[in-house]
Scaffold this motif. Sequence first.
Motif, PDB file in Angstrom:
ATOM      1  N   LEU A 104       5.539   2.760  -3.781  1.00 30.79           N
ATOM      2  CA  LEU A 104       5.022   4.121  -3.686  1.00 30.79           C
ATOM      3  C   LEU A 104       5.173   4.628  -2.259  1.00 30.79           C
ATOM      4  O   LEU A 104       4.520   4.151  -1.328  1.00 30.79           O
ATOM      5  N   ILE A 105       6.062   5.590  -2.099  1.00 28.13           N
ATOM      6  CA  ILE A 105       6.310   6.238  -0.806  1.00 28.13           C
ATOM      7  C   ILE A 105       6.100   7.733  -0.983  1.00 28.13           C
ATOM      8  O   ILE A 105       6.565   8.324  -1.960  1.00 28.13           O
ATOM      9  N   ILE A 106       5.402   8.350  -0.030  1.00 25.61           N
ATOM     10  CA  ILE A 106       5.113   9.785  -0.141  1.00 25.61           C
ATOM     11  C   ILE A 106       5.489  10.464   1.170  1.00 25.61           C
ATOM     12  O   ILE A 106       5.066  10.035   2.250  1.00 25.61           O
ATOM     13  N   ASP A 107       6.273  11.520   1.065  1.00 25.52           N
ATOM     14  CA  ASP A 107       6.735  12.288   2.217  1.00 25.52           C
ATOM     15  C   ASP A 107       5.899  13.565   2.323  1.00 25.52           C
ATOM     16  O   ASP A 107       5.960  14.432   1.442  1.00 25.52           O
ATOM     17  N   LYS A 115       9.363  11.105  -3.632  1.00 21.31           N
ATOM     18  CA  LYS A 115      10.261  12.237  -3.394  1.00 21.31           C
ATOM     19  C   LYS A 115      10.399  12.425  -1.869  1.00 21.31           C
ATOM     20  O   LYS A 115       9.449  12.808  -1.192  1.00 21.31           O
ATOM     21  N   ILE A 116      11.574  12.162  -1.356  1.00 25.77           N
ATOM     22  CA  ILE A 116      11.814  12.182   0.082  1.00 25.77           C
ATOM     23  C   ILE A 116      12.609  13.424   0.458  1.00 25.77           C
ATOM     24  O   ILE A 116      13.657  13.706  -0.127  1.00 25.77           O
ATOM     25  N   LEU A 142      13.351   8.199  -4.892  1.00 24.20           N
ATOM     26  CA  LEU A 142      13.580   6.773  -4.682  1.00 24.20           C
ATOM     27  C   LEU A 142      13.251   5.932  -5.907  1.00 24.20           C
ATOM     28  O   LEU A 142      13.591   4.754  -5.952  1.00 24.20           O
ATOM     29  N   SER A 143      12.588   6.533  -6.887  1.00 21.70           N
ATOM     30  CA  SER A 143      12.215   5.774  -8.080  1.00 21.70           C
ATOM     31  C   SER A 143      13.195   5.980  -9.235  1.00 21.70           C
ATOM     32  O   SER A 143      13.059   5.372 -10.291  1.00 21.70           O
ATOM     33  N   GLY A 144      14.194   6.843  -9.056  1.00 22.61           N
ATOM     34  CA  GLY A 144      15.145   7.102 -10.130  1.00 22.61           C
ATOM     35  C   GLY A 144      16.234   8.034  -9.663  1.00 22.61           C
ATOM     36  O   GLY A 144      16.472   8.202  -8.471  1.00 22.61           O
ATOM     37  N   LYS A 187       0.849  -1.198   0.000  1.00 23.70           N
ATOM     38  CA  LYS A 187       0.000   0.000   0.000  1.00 23.70           C
ATOM     39  C   LYS A 187       0.885   1.249   0.000  1.00 23.70           C
ATOM     40  O   LYS A 187       2.041   1.195   0.446  1.00 23.70           O
ATOM     41  N   PRO A 188       0.387   2.362  -0.526  1.00 22.52           N
ATOM     42  CA  PRO A 188       1.173   3.598  -0.449  1.00 22.52           C
ATOM     43  C   PRO A 188       1.610   3.857   0.991  1.00 22.52           C
ATOM     44  O   PRO A 188       0.806   3.789   1.917  1.00 22.52           O
ATOM     45  N   LEU A 189       2.903   4.121   1.163  1.00 22.10           N
ATOM     46  CA  LEU A 189       3.468   4.325   2.493  1.00 22.10           C
ATOM     47  C   LEU A 189       3.717   5.813   2.689  1.00 22.10           C
ATOM     48  O   LEU A 189       4.442   6.437   1.915  1.00 22.10           O
TER      49      LEU A 189
END
Length: 534
Positions: free
Chosen positions: A298-301, A409-410, A422-424, A259-261
């Motif tokens: 999928l990680i969202i800050d 984007k962290i 984190l994806s590129g 799940k989106p974190l």
Amino acid sequence: MEVDKNNFEEYLPKIEESISKADFVAIDTEFTGLNLNNETKNSLFDTIEERYNKHRRSVQQFTISQIGISAFVKENERYVAHSYNMYLFPASFGPVDVRFMVQASSYEFQRRYDFDFNKYVYSGISFMNEEQEKQVKTFIKRKEITAGVERDVDENLVQDVCSEVAEWYSRAAVGDSHTVLKNDGTRKLKYNYVFENEIKNRYGDVWTSTDNDRNIVVTKITHEEKAERENKQKADSSELFNSLIGFRRVFLALVKHQKPLIGHNMLLDLLLIFDKFHKPLPAHYKDFQEEIHRIFPLIIDTKSIATHLIKKKLDLRFNSTLGGLYHVFRSAAGQNFVIHSPVIAHGEDFTIYSNETYLPHEAGYDAYMCGYCFLRMCHILTFSDVKSTEVVPCTFSRYLNEIKPFHNKINMIRASINSLDLSGSSKEPQRPLVFVQSKTASFQLSAYKLAKEFSKFGTVDIKLQSKSRALVATGNIYCARDLVKFYKNDKRMSVHHYSKWRHSPYSKPALWTGVILSGGLCLWALWSSKKNNT
């Protein structure tokens, strides 16, 4: 819902169900320390690799003391938060005996917010990563626990118990049972495992078991019956093993459902979660980036989203701290800034936070606040530039699509770039640099004095190149611009925007080397041409 080792097994199915049903999961961690030493402190000069290595060194020495998970489940057009606050304490068994450091300032900070240190130590849920799990599996499989290795039990008690069994065994008939070690409520499950294996290894025709009260019961059986039971018995001792890996089972559920974190300023959270529950952090950032993106696509800050909203200069006045965001978005103005804002509620079984008591820096509550602010900001980003007549209740998939620029984007605190991807590859522009040079031999540059003098213009870090030259990393373009403008006519030092070709100590030697080489080549070409003509 507060979860510790005493109720973890009971609540684990509910935690897994919450994760599986959630639209997204918000997380937060509390830990035993932040900076290993002065060398691991953040600097505006840090590249991604340098920052990763600094954090890696710290994370390897500290551990997680509390983790919060808040799963937001869509029910009847509203988001219902299933929030879990969990104390953690590292597992200790066989070859796994974690050593970790404590930073006094971190404990002082937690004490200020009523962190329960007794609950943390006495009731913390065990955890380990994949590498430690494999070590324990091998240890149990080989039965090394009774093979003369050092054991975390009272050896005198082991001998007393075995002597009691020997006395009983000499007069017992086949089928007789005897309770040898009554549970006083403090003995750990792993201790029973030690005693049971010791008894089975010493006495041929006995079988051990644990009754409902966790007492050890010894039964005399025939040699044939024992062989039959051993053949049928699984070798993994799953109850013991599950109690040892503990919270890693929740982590594996997060990985499974992907799940989106969601987190706030979450780089350190991600590094800790990776190292403590997944695998030891790899030596290089690129390897970490690829693996964390594989297990959590999928990680969202929320820090990155909040920073963007501040730049948009909305009428809502807030800072980018989690507490500051929550107070604003929790207010009537925050909830009604854009109509049809999503309804957010606590689940029926999650009553600890429903009385509106503010509990900052409790991991479960911080995770809930993070998820709450995330939904509010998603709604604002989706509809802030849309006419009110066109605003409608929104699906979560649309929210995710609208905030695509923030996917993976962290936020980076005080580094050479604002965030990492984190994806590129992270191709953000570098923070602006300023070059400082003293104008007279009598004025020598000092990093401390420059930092003190320049800090009134904004966030700065100083790197001395010599007593007369220094490089200054600034937090933003405005700070750099103001420094250059203010010191334009200063008699002590010159301050300019940094140019690699003009100000790098390596550029001039490289330039002169190029001039000499190219000049030499030209002369050689002229000489060769003249020689050929003659």
